[in-house]
Enzyme design. Structure first.
Site, PDB file in Angstrom:
ATOM      1  N   SER A  24      41.015 -55.933  41.400  1.00 25.52           N
ATOM      2  CA  SER A  24      41.588 -56.221  40.187  1.00 25.52           C
ATOM      3  C   SER A  24      41.423 -56.663  39.014  1.00 25.52           C
ATOM      4  CB  SER A  24      43.171 -57.555  41.037  1.00 25.52           C
ATOM      5  OG  SER A  24      44.084 -58.275  40.079  1.00 25.52           O
ATOM      6  N   GLY A  25      42.004 -55.049  37.763  1.00 25.93           N
ATOM      7  CA  GLY A  25      41.050 -55.433  36.669  1.00 25.93           C
ATOM      8  C   GLY A  25      40.055 -54.516  36.054  1.00 25.93           C
ATOM      9  N   GLU A  33      42.409 -58.378  45.855  1.00 18.87           N
ATOM     10  CA  GLU A  33      42.536 -59.754  44.762  1.00 18.87           C
ATOM     11  C   GLU A  33      42.113 -61.111  45.517  1.00 18.87           C
ATOM     12  OE1 GLU A  33      45.655 -58.838  43.180  1.00 18.87           O
ATOM     13  OE2 GLU A  33      47.040 -59.479  44.360  1.00 18.87           O
ATOM     14  N   THR A  65      44.254 -48.630  36.736  1.00 25.73           N
ATOM     15  CA  THR A  65      45.251 -47.888  36.544  1.00 25.73           C
ATOM     16  C   THR A  65      45.105 -47.093  35.007  1.00 25.73           C
ATOM     17  OG1 THR A  65      46.482 -49.789  37.361  1.00 25.73           O
ATOM     18  CG2 THR A  65      47.639 -48.553  34.986  1.00 25.73           C
ATOM     19  N   GLY A  69      44.124 -53.943  43.481  1.00 26.80           N
ATOM     20  CA  GLY A  69      42.991 -54.430  43.919  1.00 26.80           C
ATOM     21  C   GLY A  69      43.256 -54.972  44.256  1.00 26.80           C
ATOM     22  N   ASN A  75      43.793 -60.327  36.086  1.00 28.73           N
ATOM     23  CA  ASN A  75      43.960 -59.329  34.566  1.00 28.73           C
ATOM     24  C   ASN A  75      45.407 -59.472  34.192  1.00 28.73           C
ATOM     25  OD1 ASN A  75      44.510 -56.715  33.786  1.00 28.73           O
ATOM     26  ND2 ASN A  75      44.242 -55.593  35.690  1.00 28.73           N
ATOM     27  N   SER A 128      48.398 -56.468  35.234  1.00 27.97           N
ATOM     28  CA  SER A 128      47.415 -55.741  36.710  1.00 27.97           C
ATOM     29  C   SER A 128      48.744 -55.447  37.417  1.00 27.97           C
ATOM     30  CB  SER A 128      47.601 -57.347  36.969  1.00 27.97           C
ATOM     31  OG  SER A 128      46.757 -57.002  39.082  1.00 27.97           O
ATOM     32  N   SER A 129      48.350 -54.232  37.998  1.00 24.27           N
ATOM     33  CA  SER A 129      49.983 -53.470  38.580  1.00 24.27           C
ATOM     34  C   SER A 129      50.355 -54.612  40.294  1.00 24.27           C
ATOM     35  CB  SER A 129      48.719 -52.057  39.436  1.00 24.27           C
ATOM     36  OG  SER A 129      48.176 -51.531  37.994  1.00 24.27           O
TER      37      SER A 129
HETATM   38  N1  LIG Z   1      38.204 -47.248  29.753  1.00 26.03           N
HETATM   39  C1  LIG Z   1      38.681 -48.209  29.333  1.00 26.03           C
HETATM   40  N2  LIG Z   1      38.452 -48.690  28.150  1.00 26.03           N
HETATM   41  C2  LIG Z   1      39.122 -49.684  27.593  1.00 26.03           C
HETATM   42  N3  LIG Z   1      39.858 -51.036  28.195  1.00 26.03           N
HETATM   43  C3  LIG Z   1      39.785 -50.367  29.999  1.00 26.03           C
HETATM   44  C4  LIG Z   1      39.321 -49.689  30.257  1.00 26.03           C
HETATM   45  N4  LIG Z   1      39.922 -49.951  31.280  1.00 26.03           N
HETATM   46  C5  LIG Z   1      40.061 -51.064  32.142  1.00 26.03           C
HETATM   47  N5  LIG Z   1      40.293 -51.122  30.579  1.00 26.03           N
HETATM   48  C6  LIG Z   1      40.649 -52.814  30.365  1.00 26.03           C
HETATM   49  O1  LIG Z   1      40.993 -53.626  31.603  1.00 26.03           O
HETATM   50  C7  LIG Z   1      42.689 -53.690  31.763  1.00 26.03           C
HETATM   51  C8  LIG Z   1      41.837 -54.196  33.663  1.00 26.03           C
HETATM   52  O2  LIG Z   1      42.156 -52.648  33.651  1.00 26.03           O
HETATM   53  P1  LIG Z   1      43.134 -52.060  34.852  1.00 26.03           P
HETATM   54  O3  LIG Z   1      45.069 -52.591  34.466  1.00 26.03           O
HETATM   55  O4  LIG Z   1      43.305 -50.835  34.643  1.00 26.03           O
HETATM   56  O5  LIG Z   1      43.023 -52.637  35.755  1.00 26.03           O
HETATM   57  P2  LIG Z   1      43.634 -52.151  37.609  1.00 26.03           P
HETATM   58  O6  LIG Z   1      42.642 -52.316  38.254  1.00 26.03           O
HETATM   59  O7  LIG Z   1      44.622 -51.288  36.853  1.00 26.03           O
HETATM   60  O8  LIG Z   1      43.680 -53.975  37.659  1.00 26.03           O
HETATM   61  P3  LIG Z   1      44.688 -54.202  38.942  1.00 26.03           P
HETATM   62  O9  LIG Z   1      44.316 -54.226  40.156  1.00 26.03           O
HETATM   63  O10 LIG Z   1      45.414 -55.651  38.617  1.00 26.03           O
HETATM   64  O11 LIG Z   1      46.464 -53.494  38.901  1.00 26.03           O
HETATM   65  C9  LIG Z   1      43.205 -52.974  30.326  1.00 26.03           C
HETATM   66  O12 LIG Z   1      44.459 -53.333  30.819  1.00 26.03           O
HETATM   67  C10 LIG Z   1      42.336 -53.264  29.547  1.00 26.03           C
HETATM   68  O13 LIG Z   1      42.156 -53.346  28.667  1.00 26.03           O
HETATM   69 MG   LIG Z   2      46.453 -51.587  37.833  1.00 30.62          MG
END
Ligand SMILES: Nc1ncnc2c1ncn2[C@@H]1O[C@H](COP(=O)(O)OP(=O)(O)OP(=O)(O)O)[C@@H](O)[C@H]1O
Ligand SMILES: [Mg+2]
Length: 1024
Positions: A102-103, A387, A107, A385, A154, A157-158
């Site tokens: 997660s994070g 967690e 996404t 992800g 996060n 977070s999805s």
């Molecule tokens: N390529 C990137 N460039 C800039 N910021 C990023 C990038 N990837 C992730 N982030 C930052 O990290 C945060 C978390 O990313 P994201 O929501 O994609 O995580 P996740 O893997 O989908 O988590 P979860 O499993 O909780 O959904 C985003 O809100 C953003 O602020």
């Molecule tokens: Mg996500």
């Protein structure tokens, strides 16, 4: 590869030493330099930068568009392009699996990939494809609003799993898509841990909607006021602007075609849940009542149900037992539990419904389907992800199980199958060890023995089974499992609370789960009363989300599958779906827990690198091969590169052909030959092969076009020949048929009196229209022959004369003596001439002198001469000359050779005027005088014309006119005929002008009117 990238090494496969330290070193160097992407072959490792980096603009898109993965510095764009290219090249479905905790940026990566695909497609800028692309992209903000939340891991977070298929048409443009969602963490609706928030949508509505809207929805602009949005503490998140997001979500809803009723229903439902959370109960020990009636009223209004009904449903339930229906009051605790279950269910239904609506906005439309030869898709998986929270419940259990399954898929495809393939193909290979997490998947999902099965069994049990009893059952059944433990099984482990917690040793780390609520969440029960209540809602959209509310209370339904089993089944289906596509991987890594752009927490990262199996991945990859293909398919794809294999390889086997090709292209050092497949070590080799192929394809296309055009022409030519043969046969048939018809018609004409002249010729078919003319001519000739053959030989000369006369006069002069026997030499007859002896003698002298053969015509005439005198004369036409003789002794007065004749003119009536035009300016103007009243003009014309054409070979001009121009004494005169019934003799008189002469003609001297019938057709028509 490394030369593209100044910081560290762009592909871990190229590291000097492969161990965790050098791996970590490289990853950190790159992270510090802002290089967040690094490859392991074709797997992309992505480290969350926690800051905006300017590497996603159109210029960067262009750098990656259509390029091979190794051509440019590592980027997630290259993975998207590789998936897109693989789909294009091989017409294969592909998928991009994004995993990480997660994070870690999953996404974000999925959105970047979608934006990239949108940017490189639809070069022809079709409006419908543009619409699909923007719908695909815009749908993200809606799904995130309702499915994402701030967690302690996060900010965005999805809280649901998302798998999105993008459909492509034959031009490889996106024409639609489909989203599948997996287990929404709905417990968040009613319960949030400290520091966390409910789903974004609640805060977006509260902080984004205009005042009037809020008032209408019975809300105040303060999330702290609502139980369901305030448990986590701070309701605002620095990195999120709820107000702005509300606007984008509203715009996206509009773009996706949500009607205002539907959008209204969404926000009303959200407002209803918020108000519902503040409904409280009063339990006096006997009955339970709602202690917050104004809230009850608000919820009722928002859900379009009556507050009374709502209140009743919250505090009672109806049960059917033994055919009887009765009401049972809740306790205060039960009512609160029911309220929360209701809130969760409303939200979950809303979420599922929104996804359905989004899907119908992006589903592949019929019209684009029409042209689709093959349905190709790229699937993008962005799922929650792995967690670990302080308190992990049923949802975390499911989420972590899902990550186990994805890891298993990765192991299956990247590690196990690859190594198995090498040994199957007989390629030399030192096995790389890795941790296979199948054992953990089994722990969760195995039938009868797995945790889900044990939970289901507990749920099935009648009687009160508590979560504690479930834990006991699990402890009993899983006592010996290496990846399962609890306090009961391991009393020394003080971290686990007795009777409350169990621990699973996941591939990504140990997680302690609190058993409290597991049974409830697995059963996922909601009293029927709530379903019936919402089915009775006046709001049609809301009502449509609760179709099973239509069922009558007494109807027993099959026990629904438990949440755990449903989730397990959906995971198995997802994995099967992914395994059927060509996978591409993005492995996301979270650099630190603080969301800091500068912190690289080595321990945290090392942990992730380990459990993601990245080192093993590098080892397998390094020793392995970038590309493999069965010999036949390889040869088919690249055979044009080598003269030995193009157009067909005739050697023993495809393998031999491939070997020759590789040798010729100097790739021997980079390949290994397996039993059925060739293995290429580096992607560059594949690239070079593709390049060489690409160079030749246009020629092959032209060649194929040429051949095909030739084939088409030959086909067309053969068809033409066939058509011609058919045409000929048909023509022959028509001709034969026609001739047969004629045969029948003309069979007996020889015996018929008119020799078939009256037979009507049947209409001729087109084919013999031309020939029919000839046939008719033949028949006519034969007919003429038959008619003529009846005429005796001595009459034939006369016949000929008559034909000549007919040619000249028929149709122009009514009477020309055709019906009469032509005597010719009239003056030799005593009836005509009293001095025949003198005539004969005179003529015999002339014959001697002029040596003519035969007298063709002779008659008495009244002539008019140049001195305007009239005189009795005789005219004789022989085969050589025309003589004018005196009428008594027949002395020759003038003689003209036939050659001097230039024409003959006669009048169109029955008078006997004839003008023989002669050279020398003195025409012979005569009126024939006969003993009988008969026409001799025709005979004279016939004789003169015949003799003329016999000696001069040409046709003499014969003029038939009322006014006849002639020359007398070199002067032009005009001759007319005046019919004078009272006159005795034919005479001439001068006309009105000096040059005019008129023949005064008594009609009785001419042929009788009765004989004027001789084939006159009309006016001047000439009969031949
Ligand atoms: N390529 C990137 N460039 C800039 N910021 C990023 C990038 N990837 C992730 N982030 C930052 O990290 C945060 C978390 O990313 P994201 O929501 O994609 O995580 P996740 O893997 O989908 O988590 P979860 O499993 O909780 O959904 C985003 O809100 C953003 O602020
Ligand atoms: Mg996500």
């Amino acid at each position: 590869m490394a030369h593209h990238d100044e910081a560290g090494i762009g592909d871990f496969v190229l590291l000097d030493q492969i161990n965790i330290d050098s791996f970590m070193e490289n990853l950190q160097v790159r992270f510090n330099a802002g290089k967040i992407y690094t490859y392991i072959g074709e797997v992309c490792v992505s480290v969350n930068p926690y800051r905006t980096i300017n590497i996603y603009g159109p210029d960067v898109v262009n750098q990656y568009k259509g390029r091979e993965i190794f051509e440019r510095p590592p980027h997630v764009f290259a993975i998207a392009d590789a998936a897109y290219k693989a789909m294009k090249r091989r017409g294969q479905d592909t998928c991009i699996v994004i995993s990480g905790e997660s994070g870690s940026g999953k996404t974000e990566a999925s959105k970047i990939i979608m934006r990239y695909i949108a940017a490189v497609t639809n070069v022809s800028q079709q409006a419908e494809i543009d619409r699909v692309k923007s719908v695909l992209i815009q749908s993200n903000s809606i799904l995130e609003a309702f499915g994402n939340a701030k967690t302690n891991r996060n900010d965005n977070s999805s809280r649901f799993g998302k798998y999105m298929d993008i459909n492509f048409d034959f031009k490889h443009d996106p024409v639609g898509g489909h989203i599948s969602n997996y287990l929404l963490e709905k417990s968040r609706v009613v319960l949030q841990q400290p520091g966390e928030r409910n789903f974004h949508a609640f805060y977006q509505l509260l902080y984004g909607a205009p005042d009037a809207e809020l008032a209408k929805l019975r809300l105040v602009r303060d999330a702290g006021q609502y139980y369901y949005t305030s448990q986590g503490g701070n309701t605002r998140v620095d990195s999120i602007s709820d107000r702005q997001d509300y606007k984008s979500v509203s715009a996206a809803l509009r773009l996706l075609g949500f009607s205002s009723e539907k959008t209204d229903c969404i926000w009303r439902t959200i407002a209803a849940v918020l108000n519902l959370g503040n409904v409280e109960f009063d339990d006096n020990g006997e009955t339970t009542t709602v202690s917050t009636p104004e809230r009850l009223e608000a919820v009722g209004a928002l859900l379009s149900v009556t507050p009374a009904e709502l209140g009743k449903t919250l505090c009672h339930r109806v049960i059917a037992a033994g055919g009887e229906v009765m009401e049972k009051g809740h306790t205060g605790v039960q009512a609160s539990y029911g309220r929360d279950a209701f809130a969760k269910a409303i939200y979950e239904r809303l979420f599922t419904w929104i996804i359905q609506e989004v899907n119908s906005a992006i589903e592949v439309r019929e019209e684009s389907q029409r042209y689709r030869t093959k349905n190709t898709v790229i699937g993008v998986l962005d799922i929650y992800g792995f967690e670990i929270f302080n308190n992990n419940s049923f949802e975390q259990f499911c989420i972590n199980y899902c990550n186990e399954k994805l890891q298993q898929l990765f192991i299956e495809l990247v590690l196990r199958q690859e190594q198995e393939e090498y040994s199957r193909e007989g390629i030399e290979w030192t096995n790389v060890d890795y941790f296979n997490n199948q054992i953990i998947c089994d722990l969760v999902e195995q039938p009868h023995k797995g945790i889900i099965a044990i939970m289901d069994e507990a749920c099935l049990n009648v009687g009160r089974i508590t979560d504690e009893m479930l834990l006991e059952a699990m402890d009993k059944k899983l006592a010996n499992h290496r990846h399962y433990s609890s306090r009961r099984l391991n009393p020394m482990d003080k971290e686990l609370r007795h009777g409350e917690e169990f621990r699973i040793r996941h591939y990504a780390g140990d997680v302690s789960y609190n058993i409290t609520g597991f049974l409830d969440k697995n059963k996922d029960m909601l009293y029927q009363d709530f379903k019936r209540l919402l089915y009775s809602s006046q709001n049609e959209t809301l009502k449509s989300m609760w179709p099973e509310g239509a069922q009558h209370i007494s109807k027993t339904t099959k026990r629904p599958l438990t949440a755990g089993t449903l989730f397990k089944n959906s995971m198995i289906a997802l994995i099967n779906n992914l395994a059927s596509k060509q996978p591409h991987y993005v492995r996301c890594i979270k650099p630190n827990e603080e969301k800091s752009p500068v912190l690289f927490d080595r321990e945290r990262v090392r942990h992730q690198v380990n459990y993601l199996g990245l080192i093993e991945n590098v080892r397998v990859r390094r020793a392995g091969f970038a590309y493999r293909q069965s010999y036949d398919r390889f040869l088919r794809r690249y055979k044009m590169i080598s003269q030995f294999t193009w157009p067909n390889f005739h050697g023993e086997s495809d393998k031999e052909g491939v070997k020759i090709l590789i040798k010729e292209q100097n790739f021997v050092d980079d390949v290994k030959y397996g039993k059925t497949k060739i293995f290429l070590r580096s992607p560059q080799t594949l690239f070079k092969l593709e390049q060489a192929r690409g160079r030749l394809i246009p020629h092959i296309v032209i060649f194929l076009q040429k051949m095909w055009r030739g084939a088409l022409c030959r086909m067309r030519y053969r068809k033409m020949l066939a058509a011609r043969t058919i045409l000929h046969a048909f023509r022959r048939y028509k001709l034969r048929h026609y001739i047969k018809q004629l045969n029948t018609l003309f069979r007996n004409v020889q015996r018929s009196p008119d020799f078939g002249r009256s037979v009507r010729w049947p209409p001729a078919p087109l084919v013999c229209r031309g020939a029919v003319g000839h046939l008719q001519a033949i028949h006519l000739r034969w007919w003429a022959f038959m008619v003529l053959s009846r005429i005796p030989a001595d009459e034939r000369p006369q016949m000929r004369l008559k034909v000549t006369a007919a040619d000249a006069l028929q149709g122009r002069r009514p009477e020309w003596g055709a019906g009469r026997r032509w005597q010719g030499n009239y003056l030799a007859s005593v009836q005509e001439n009293s001095n025949t002896a003198g005539y004969v003698q005179s003529l015999s002298q002339l014959r001697t002198k002029d040596r003519f053969q035969k007298i063709m015509f002779s008659a008495l005439v009244r002539k008019f001469n140049r001195n305007n005198k009239m005189a009795e004369r005789a005219v004789v036409v022989t085969d050589t000359n025309i003589y004018k003789l005196d009428a008594k002794k027949f002395k020759c007065l003038t003689s003209h050779p036939i050659a001097d004749v230039t024409g003959v003119s006669v009048s169109p009536r029955s008078d006997q005027l004839a003008v023989i035009h002669l050279r020398g300016g003195n025409d012979l103007v005569v009126a024939l005088v006969a003993a009988k009243a008969e026409d001799r003009v025709g005979e004279l014309v016939g004789v003169v014309c015949r003799q003329y054409s016999a000696s001069q070979g040409g046709e003499l001009r014969v003029l038939v006119a009322d006014r006849i121009q002639c020359m007398l004494g070199n002067k032009a005169k005009t001759l007319t005929v005046e019919i004078a019934p009272d006159a005795q003799f034919a005479s001439y008189r001068k006309g009105a002008t000096k040059d005019a002469i008129a023949l005064v003609w008594p009609p009785h001297l001419g042929p009788p009117p009765a004989s004027i019938a001789n084939g006159v057709k009309n006016g001047n028509g000439r009969v031949h």
